[in-house]
Design an enzyme around this catalytic site. Structure first.
Site: not given
Ligand code: ARG
Length: 565
Positions: A125, A128, A131
């Site tokens: 993905k 972006h 992030h």
């Molecule tokens: N991968 C998730 C996202 O891009 C964020 C992860 C956040 N961390 C966690 N421990 N849930 O939205």
């Protein structure tokens, strides 16, 4: 020499109040002309049966100056203390010059372990702009905690597991084009993933095929695992390109997949503790007493989910690191999710769950829509960074055509400008993305601070070797003194940033320092003809100290400095 402590002692002797109480009462006056520290006399009024103004006046008459405190003045109900500026300047400037990049560090962390989980993009993905917010914040927080003596571990909780990988595998087998993937992995994977959804609307059997692929992936079937690994590797390679640009790194990339085999234990524990209840075939932990929706642990089809993986991850982190704090730098949109999993963990009786904290942040908004994007509406982080660097190069080429290392400077300034934008305000505020503000070399921006540093460095280069001096008696003007007192504020800025998990305190600090440095630069000539040697030397010492602190503070924000600009 700790001036605050020293002054508190003197006040305690003067008015008879215990030191502890005095320390709690003393304040920093709002303006420099009101002195360095103020003691409010209001709380003495009752016991002494006198008006605070009278008490302040009497105390000021009783006070006699010494080597460190020049005098005390009564203003209203306050007793204002004025330090000996030359002595104070000598102390601070010499401390900075002696400690160098260690100035401002403390040992308050005592080696306790702080985990900072940040960035955590999703495989296949786009990496972006949202992030970037977590990446900038987390990177900075990790450095701040380290600066304060904590043992920091940087964790990247990659989104590399879930039913979407079944869809991606299915899409890849139908339309995967290795050549295109080679060129632009995430762009291409995203394309076929979007196509999967379009096709699945017309042809719902695709969803079944995708589910089968995910099931096979979970069961460790060779082909599915190979493809998943391929997507993960390719994505990580792209993410790392961005991390390199930003100077960001991690101690662990254990993502969601890493915890997939650690979930049964969680389910078992929760079941044993009698926390699991049935709801529409799913297993949930009821959180009605907290007025929040139940936390789903197992779906009706037996599949596990995001929350369960997160609980397994927290347990693993506790066992692996025995953390003091476990910080999740994740957008506000996931606030409920964290509230739920933290609550479940506390209900399970895990007292270490108290150390878990969601450090949330706002949204990024684009009012001018002037960003170039390769992929429709999604703003790729790498594109933003590249665009910032190239815009910076244009500005520098226009302003300073003769500069030799323009490319290198533009990289540091362009990327610094983006990072600064994310650390400029309290993190919960939304960010309005604007190139004009970000690259305003005179405004509240990284380039402004970086330029101030470069200006200082250029003075030092022109001056040649600076001699250390002990005589600061000729450099005590308001502009000079304001600058020096700000140097001493670095400790508090770093500590406050960690306490609130808000790097913006360091950002605001360094911006104000740069601003004051520029005022000093205008009103206090250094290398001009006719400036007495001792004045020149003392000012050069101040400049060197300021540069040291700007550099350290910018480092805490993840922003690099340049020697000329
Ligand atoms: N991968 C998730 C996202 O891009 C964020 C992860 C956040 N961390 C966690 N421990 N849930 O939205």
């Amino acid at each position: 020499m700790n001036y605050k402590e020293y002054t508190a002692n003197r006040i305690s002797e003067l008015c008879g109040l215990p030191l502890e109480e005095v320390s709690k009462l003393i304040e920093t006056p709002p303006e420099q002309k009101l002195g360095d520290l103020a003691f409010p006399c209001f709380s003495l009024a009752k016991a002494m049966r006198k008006a605070p103004q009278i008490i302040a006046k009497e105390l000021s008459e009783k006070f006699s100056g010494d080597r460190y405190i020049e005098n005390a003045e009564a203003v209203g109900g306050y007793l204002n203390f004025f330090y000996n500026r030359a002595e104070f300047t000598k102390d601070i400037v010499n401390e900075v010059l002696e400690k160098g990049e260690d100035y401002g560090k403390s040992s308050m962390g005592g080696g306790k372990t702080v985990l900072v989980e940040y960035s955590s993009p999703n495989i296949a993905k786009p990496f972006h702009i949202g992030h970037l917010f977590t990446t900038a914040l987390g990177h900075s927080l990790a450095r701040i905690y380290e600066f304060l003596g904590y043992d920091v571990k940087r964790l990247n909780h990659l989104g590399d597991w879930g039913t979407q990988f079944g869809k991606l595998i299915c899409a890849y087998k139908l339309w995967g084009d290795d050549e295109a993937i080679e060129k632009d992995a995430i762009g291409e994977l995203l394309k076929i993933y979007v196509k999967f959804h379009e096709e699945a609307e017309k042809n719902p059997e695709l969803e079944d095929t995708a589910r089968e692929h995910f099931k096979r992936l979970e069961d460790g079937e060779e082909e599915e695992v190979r493809l998943w690994q391929k997507f993960r590797d390719l994505s990580l390679k792209e993410f790392k390109r961005v991390y390199d640009m930003l100077g960001v790194d991690f101690d662990s990339y254990n993502g969601e997949s890493f915890y997939s085999d650690k979930m049964p234990e969680v389910v078992e524990i929760l079941r044993d503790k009698g926390l699991l209840t049935e709801s529409d075939g799913a297993k949930v932990v009821d959180l009605a007493e907290l007025n929040i929706p139940p936390c789903i642990i197992l779906k009706s089809d037996g599949a596990t989910i995001y929350a369960t993986r997160d609980i397994a991850a927290a347990l693993y982190r506790h066992r692996t690191y025995d953390f003091y704090k476990n910080i999740y730098v994740v957008g506000t949109a996931q606030a409920l999710h964290f509230q739920q999993i933290f609550s479940v963990m506390k209900k399970a009786g895990w007292d270490w769950a108290e150390g878990c904290e969601h450090v949330n942040f706002g949204l990024v908004k684009f009012p001018d829509k002037k960003l170039s994007t390769r992929h429709g509406d999604v703003v790729f982080l790498e594109d933003v960074l590249n665009e910032s660097v190239s815009k910076t190069l244009d500005i520098i080429t226009k302003n300073t055509p003769q500069m030799e290392n323009k490319e290198e400077v533009s990289k540091k300034v362009g990327i610094g400008a983006v990072l600064y934008t994310f650390l400029k305000n309290s993190r919960e505020k939304d960010i309005v993305f604007s190139w004009d503000t970000m690259l305003d070399f005179d405004g509240e921006s990284a380039p402004y601070v970086q330029y101030s540093y470069a200006r200082g460095r250029s003075i030092l280069r022109r001056a040649g070797d600076t001699e250390k001096t002990a005589d600061f008696s000729s450099v005590t003007s308001d502009e000079e003194y304001a600058l020096v007192t700000m140097l001493s504020g670095f400790y508090d800025a770093a500590a406050l940033a960690a306490e609130k998990n808000e790097p913006f305190y360091v950002n605001r600090y360094v911006t104000n320092l740069a601003r004051q440095f520029n005022k000093f630069y205008v009103s206090c000539p250094i290398l001009k003809d006719g400036i007495p040697e001792e004045v020149k030397n003392a000012r050069l010492n101040i400049v060197e100290a300021v540069c040291t602190v700007i550099k350290s503070a910018l480092f805490l924000l993840g922003i690099e400095t340049v020697e000329n600009m």
